[in-house]
Write a protein that holds these residues in place. Structure first.
Motif, PDB file in Angstrom:
ATOM      1  N   TRP A 222       0.825  -1.199   0.000  1.00 32.31           N
ATOM      2  CA  TRP A 222       0.000   0.000   0.000  1.00 32.31           C
ATOM      3  C   TRP A 222       0.865   1.258   0.000  1.00 32.31           C
ATOM      4  CZ3 TRP A 222      -4.914   0.348  -1.215  1.00 32.31           C
ATOM      5  CH2 TRP A 222      -5.743  -0.773  -1.067  1.00 32.31           C
ATOM      6  N   LEU A 223       1.993   1.184   0.676  1.00 33.74           N
ATOM      7  CA  LEU A 223       2.889   2.335   0.731  1.00 33.74           C
ATOM      8  C   LEU A 223       3.531   2.604  -0.628  1.00 33.74           C
ATOM      9  CD1 LEU A 223       3.917   4.439   2.680  1.00 33.74           C
ATOM     10  CD2 LEU A 223       5.776   2.900   3.320  1.00 33.74           C
ATOM     11  N   LEU A 226       0.946   4.477  -2.599  1.00 30.58           N
ATOM     12  CA  LEU A 226       0.860   5.876  -2.188  1.00 30.58           C
ATOM     13  C   LEU A 226       2.027   6.681  -2.731  1.00 30.58           C
ATOM     14  CD1 LEU A 226      -0.379   8.166  -0.503  1.00 30.58           C
ATOM     15  CD2 LEU A 226       0.916   7.299   1.462  1.00 30.58           C
ATOM     16  N   MET A 227       3.241   6.116  -2.634  1.00 32.02           N
ATOM     17  CA  MET A 227       4.409   6.831  -3.127  1.00 32.02           C
ATOM     18  C   MET A 227       4.391   6.948  -4.644  1.00 32.02           C
ATOM     19  SD  MET A 227       5.769   7.872  -0.463  1.00 32.02           S
ATOM     20  CE  MET A 227       7.035   8.707  -1.392  1.00 32.02           C
ATOM     21  N   VAL A 230       2.288  10.044  -5.202  1.00 37.95           N
ATOM     22  CA  VAL A 230       2.916  11.300  -4.778  1.00 37.95           C
ATOM     23  C   VAL A 230       4.094  11.659  -5.675  1.00 37.95           C
ATOM     24  CG1 VAL A 230       4.178  12.409  -2.894  1.00 37.95           C
ATOM     25  CG2 VAL A 230       2.139  11.036  -2.398  1.00 37.95           C
ATOM     26  N   MET A 290      10.222  14.117   2.805  1.00 37.33           N
ATOM     27  CA  MET A 290       8.874  14.454   2.336  1.00 37.33           C
ATOM     28  C   MET A 290       8.601  15.956   2.452  1.00 37.33           C
ATOM     29  SD  MET A 290       7.172  11.594   1.380  1.00 37.33           S
ATOM     30  CE  MET A 290       5.437  11.620   1.771  1.00 37.33           C
ATOM     31  N   GLY A 354      -0.565   3.702  -8.267  1.00 38.36           N
ATOM     32  CA  GLY A 354      -0.382   5.085  -7.851  1.00 38.36           C
ATOM     33  C   GLY A 354      -0.108   6.001  -9.031  1.00 38.36           C
ATOM     34  N   LEU A 381       0.332  16.965  -1.830  1.00 37.92           N
ATOM     35  CA  LEU A 381       0.247  15.513  -1.653  1.00 37.92           C
ATOM     36  C   LEU A 381       1.408  14.972  -0.820  1.00 37.92           C
ATOM     37  CD1 LEU A 381      -0.958  14.319  -5.177  1.00 37.92           C
ATOM     38  CD2 LEU A 381      -2.264  14.363  -3.055  1.00 37.92           C
ATOM     39  N   GLY A 385       0.521  12.995   2.443  1.00 37.19           N
ATOM     40  CA  GLY A 385       0.947  11.604   2.477  1.00 37.19           C
ATOM     41  C   GLY A 385       1.925  11.270   3.584  1.00 37.19           C
ATOM     42  N   LEU A 388       0.570   9.160   6.565  1.00 38.59           N
ATOM     43  CA  LEU A 388       0.223   7.832   6.075  1.00 38.59           C
ATOM     44  C   LEU A 388       1.476   6.990   5.848  1.00 38.59           C
ATOM     45  CD1 LEU A 388      -2.570   8.813   3.512  1.00 38.59           C
ATOM     46  CD2 LEU A 388      -2.874   7.902   5.825  1.00 38.59           C
ATOM     47  N   CYS A 389       2.528   7.618   5.328  1.00 36.83           N
ATOM     48  CA  CYS A 389       3.782   6.904   5.099  1.00 36.83           C
ATOM     49  C   CYS A 389       4.417   6.482   6.424  1.00 36.83           C
ATOM     50  CB  CYS A 389       4.751   7.781   4.309  1.00 36.83           C
ATOM     51  SG  CYS A 389       4.285   8.047   2.590  1.00 36.83           S
TER      52      CYS A 389
END
Length: 407
Positions: A222-223, A226-227, A230, A290, A354, A381, A385, A388-389
């Motif tokens: 899932w990560l 997400l990445m 982003v 980030m 993603g 983002l 994010g 979440l990360c």
């Protein structure tokens, strides 16, 4: 046959990925300009739709087929998957030069992306054949080939388009993919002979397609998704932003040069972050990366000349260029060697999902907020994010740390 060390394999895969990404970099970043200037799509709304479609269906094919190639690599070895991906893509990429419409361009891109997956396969082979204590270093070194190849391709592709035409860039791409495939011939998947692989010939169709990964692995997948969202949000619109700042005639040249400088920054970031990944807690690396990346994205959106934009791009990848080796290090650490082909294939699919999401959302962002708005939203983002990360990494690493502590 003599045993080939993990260092020799790493060197051969490094050169292979250097060639593959050089071919990719000589072509893909200039596709928005190709669509606009060669296929005649000049309306902003239609152009945004065409660019988004190209990126969306390319990543869709990648997401669909990467897990398939990953599972097959665990059963038959990574090397056949690498040979398939390099040589088939070498044939398909030049065909895009003869597209007469956006439909055919997107269709051929879908086919080529479905046959590809060489980066994920190379990462899986490195993960399977490298001692655990050198995983971060090896993935960081491999990332230098990814960014270095992109840098080489962007420079040469930009020069070819500027002084010759788009067809030269398409054919250059195919030739470099062939060279990448030749380099694979000198590798050997050490682990495929030594790691017993349990083939799951029973159970439901879902269990055969989706292996029983741990919660930690699913958190990392899932990560990766997400990445992928982003880190790729603005990528499809770099060339159009450069054209906005420099004009139509010189846009391919400056897009290549700016992107080459960006890849140089990512090489530095990849090596440094790969080293840190072996010595530091992941969250300590993630938070500053980030936040700094978010600021660099906003800087690009605000840029009113090429130099400010270029500095913003370089700063972005000095920070964000090291995210991928960090995630790969964690994923490799929590995955048994015999399953790393499958897991890295699913991780690439997660990144592709993603990327697909980014292609759709960035197309809407350009339509309603303009090209600069894409960069502002991309920066937001990174900030959104971040928590979440952090949660995903802590969830993924906690059971692994506990497991190591018990032993």
């Amino acid at each position: 046959m003599p045993r080939i060390s993990w260092k020799v394999n790493l060197a051969a895969l490094w050169f292979s990925q250097l060639m593959v990404l050089a071919g990719f970099g000589a072509l893909i970043p200039f596709i928005p300009l190709f669509i606009k200037n060669e296929l005649g799509v000049s309306d902003p709304g239609q152009l945004a739709l065409a660019v988004s479609s190209f990126n969306f269906f390319g990543t869709l094919a990648y997401a669909i087929f990467c897990p398939v190639w990953g599972v097959l690599s665990d059963r038959f070895g990574v090397k056949p998957m690498l040979l398939r991906g390099t040589f088939l893509t070498a044939v398909l990429f030049p065909l895009m030069a003869y597209s007469t419409s956006v439909f055919w361009l997107v269709f051929i891109r879908f086919l080529s992306a479905g046959c590809a997956g060489t980066t994920a396969a190379s990462q899986a082979m490195v993960a399977r054949n490298t001692p655990d204590e050198y995983q971060g270093f090896a993935q960081g070194v491999l990332s230098t080939a990814i960014w270095g190849g992109s840098m080489l391709g962007l420079v040469v592709g930009g020069l070819m388009i500027h002084y010759f035409n788009y067809n030269a860039a398409f054919w250059f791409c195919g030739v470099l993919y062939i060279l990448g495939g030749v380099a694979v011939l000198f590798t050997r998947d050490i682990s495929v002979r030594n790691i017993p692989v349990k083939h799951n010939n029973s159970g439901t169709l879902w269990e055969r397609i989706f292996p029983k990964f741990t919660k930690a692995v699913w958190a990392m997948l899932w990560l990766f998704m997400l990445m992928g969202l982003v880190r790729s949000f603005e990528v499809g619109y770099i060339a159009l932003k450069v054209e906005e700042l420099t004009g139509k005639d010189s846009a391919p040249l400056w897009t290549g040069l700016v992107s080459a400088a960006v890849c140089g920054a990512a090489i530095i970031s990849g090596v440094f972050s790969g080293y840190l990944a072996d010595h530091c807690r992941p969250v300590k690396i993630l938070v500053p990366v980030m936040l700094f990346s978010a600021a660099a994205m906003v800087m690009q959106g605000m840029a009113d000349n090429l130099w400010i934009f270029a500095i913003g791009r370089v700063l972005l990848y000095l920070a964000a260029g090291g995210l991928q080796p960090l995630l790969q290090k964690i994923l490799s650490s929590i995955t048994p060697a015999r399953k790393r082909g499958s897991v890295f294939g699913f991780a690439s699919s997660g990144s592709s999902v993603g990327n697909m999401t980014a292609a759709v959302l960035s197309g809407f962002a350009m339509t309603f907020f303009g090209i600069s708005g894409v960069f502002y939203i991309g920066g937001a983002l990174f900030v959104i994010g971040l928590p979440l990360c952090i949660h995903g990494i802590m969830l993924a690493t906690r059971p692994f740390v506990f497991h190591r502590a018990r032993h």
